[in-house]
Scaffold this active site. Structure first.
Site, short mmCIF file in Angstrom:
data_model
loop_
_atom_site.label_atom_id
_atom_site.label_comp_id
_atom_site.label_asym_id
_atom_site.label_seq_id
_atom_site.Cartn_x
_atom_site.Cartn_y
_atom_site.Cartn_z
N HIS A 87 0.84 -1.19 0.00
CA HIS A 87 0.00 0.00 0.00
C HIS A 87 0.88 1.25 0.00
O HIS A 87 2.11 1.16 0.11
CB HIS A 87 -0.99 0.00 1.16
CG HIS A 87 -0.38 -0.03 2.52
ND1 HIS A 87 0.35 -1.10 3.02
CD2 HIS A 87 -0.39 0.88 3.54
CE1 HIS A 87 0.74 -0.85 4.25
NE2 HIS A 87 0.32 0.36 4.60
N HIS A 89 1.35 3.91 1.99
CA HIS A 89 1.86 4.64 3.15
C HIS A 89 3.39 4.70 3.13
O HIS A 89 4.07 3.76 2.70
CB HIS A 89 1.38 3.99 4.44
CG HIS A 89 -0.08 4.22 4.69
ND1 HIS A 89 -0.80 3.51 5.62
CD2 HIS A 89 -0.96 5.10 4.14
CE1 HIS A 89 -2.07 3.93 5.62
NE2 HIS A 89 -2.18 4.90 4.74
N ASP A 91 5.75 4.36 5.19
CA ASP A 91 6.58 3.35 5.85
C ASP A 91 6.58 2.01 5.12
O ASP A 91 7.18 1.04 5.59
CB ASP A 91 6.16 3.16 7.32
CG ASP A 91 4.72 2.73 7.48
OD1 ASP A 91 3.88 3.11 6.65
OD2 ASP A 91 4.41 2.02 8.46
N HIS A 92 5.92 1.96 3.97
CA HIS A 92 5.95 0.77 3.12
C HIS A 92 6.42 1.08 1.70
O HIS A 92 6.76 0.14 0.97
CB HIS A 92 4.56 0.14 3.05
CG HIS A 92 4.09 -0.41 4.37
ND1 HIS A 92 4.16 -1.74 4.70
CD2 HIS A 92 3.56 0.23 5.45
CE1 HIS A 92 3.70 -1.91 5.93
NE2 HIS A 92 3.32 -0.73 6.40
N HIS A 143 -7.32 -1.40 5.63
CA HIS A 143 -6.37 -0.40 6.11
C HIS A 143 -6.31 0.77 5.14
O HIS A 143 -6.36 1.94 5.56
CB HIS A 143 -5.01 -1.06 6.27
CG HIS A 143 -3.95 -0.16 6.83
ND1 HIS A 143 -4.05 0.40 8.09
CD2 HIS A 143 -2.79 0.29 6.30
CE1 HIS A 143 -2.98 1.15 8.31
NE2 HIS A 143 -2.21 1.10 7.24
N ASP A 167 -0.24 -4.38 5.93
CA ASP A 167 -1.00 -3.96 7.11
C ASP A 167 -2.42 -4.51 7.12
O ASP A 167 -3.24 -4.10 7.94
CB ASP A 167 -1.05 -2.42 7.19
CG ASP A 167 0.28 -1.83 7.64
OD1 ASP A 167 1.22 -2.61 7.91
OD2 ASP A 167 0.39 -0.60 7.71
N HIS A 206 4.36 -5.34 10.09
CA HIS A 206 4.82 -4.76 11.36
C HIS A 206 4.99 -5.84 12.42
O HIS A 206 4.33 -6.88 12.38
CB HIS A 206 3.80 -3.73 11.89
CG HIS A 206 3.71 -2.49 11.07
ND1 HIS A 206 4.49 -1.38 11.32
CD2 HIS A 206 2.93 -2.18 10.01
CE1 HIS A 206 4.18 -0.43 10.44
NE2 HIS A 206 3.24 -0.90 9.64
#
Length: 249
Positions: A87, A89, A91-92, A143, A167, A206
């Site tokens: 996805h 975001h 942090d990915h 998410h 996520d 995560h």
């Protein structure tokens, strides 16, 4: 198929999937292409499958010697050709742009046009092939609206299949619902991911295992399965990098 687990940021995981015959590699969720999350001590543990000899590596990266994704690629002697992003975001996906700059021709795939450096948008049910590795793209909104999970397997291989769930699904929990309805998220978890083979290994985005299980115990204090799993997570025999890779559906 060999999977290298690379801890990054505070509690993220990114992955390097290696086709062991062609030496082609695919990265999953490149948050940072250069510097991995520092962990105390340097250790690499390897779990071998007794029949096939394929293996899974857990990387434990020392504070004074930060590894880079490309360094790992070089050490393994593989060719990194593709990034699978679950996805958009940061942090990915934040590392996609720099990685694409460093590796001209790199293919960046995902289901959401908001993904950084995306070269082609995937659709639900689409299948990809990397040597002997099959990839089935599973749209798992919840998410985010464009969240894609990736189900991987090899023909004529005794190793269990794997799902890279970002996520959408973590150990004993799931990501927060941000953009879709509860019904869509339920369908993603129960109908899409929940119907995969039960032996499927879950590689999530995560390390939330301990927190998820502690919450579950508060909600269901008499649940013996939760108690057993929480005890397992607290033993200290398993490193953080191993938690998300020793859980099956």
């Amino acid at each position: 198929m060999k999977v290298k687990v690379i801890p990054v940021l505070e509690d993220n995981y990114m992955y390097l999937v290696i086709e062991e015959h062609t030496r082609e590699a695919v990265a999953v969720d490149v948050a940072v292409p250069k510097r991995a999350r520092p962990l105390p001590g340097a250790l690499c543990t390897r779990a071998w499958h007794p029949n096939t000899g394929s293996h899974l590596d857990h990387l434990h990266l020392p504070n004074s010697h930060p590894f880079q994704l490309l360094e790992i690629v070089g050490r393994e002697g593989v060719s990194l050709t593709t990034v699978l992003t679950t996805h958009h975001h940061w942090d990915h996906a934040r590392g996609n742009m720099e990685l694409a700059r460093l590796l001209p021709g790199l293919v960046v795939l995902g289901a959401d046009e908001r993904i950084c450096a995306l070269t082609r948008r995937l659709v639900h049910g689409e299948e990809l092939r990397f040597g002997a590795i099959h990839v089935r793209c599973l749209l798992t909104p919840g998410h985010t609206s464009g969240h894609m999970s990736y189900f991987l397997w090899e023909d004529e291989c005794l190793d269990p299949p794997a799902v890279f769930s970002g996520d959408a699904l973590s150990v004993a929990g799931c990501g927060s619902r941000l953009e879709t309805t509860a019904q869509q998220m339920y369908h993603s978890l129960v109908e899409t991911l929940g119907t995969l083979p039960p032996e499927t290994k879950v590689f999530c985005g995560h390390e939330h295992t301990l927190g998820n299980l502690e919450f579950a115990q508060k909600v269901e204090p008499c649940n013996n399965q939760v108690k057993a799993k929480l005890s397992w997570a607290k033993t200290g025999e398993l490193s953080q990098a191993a938690w998300s890779c020793q859980t099956r559906l």
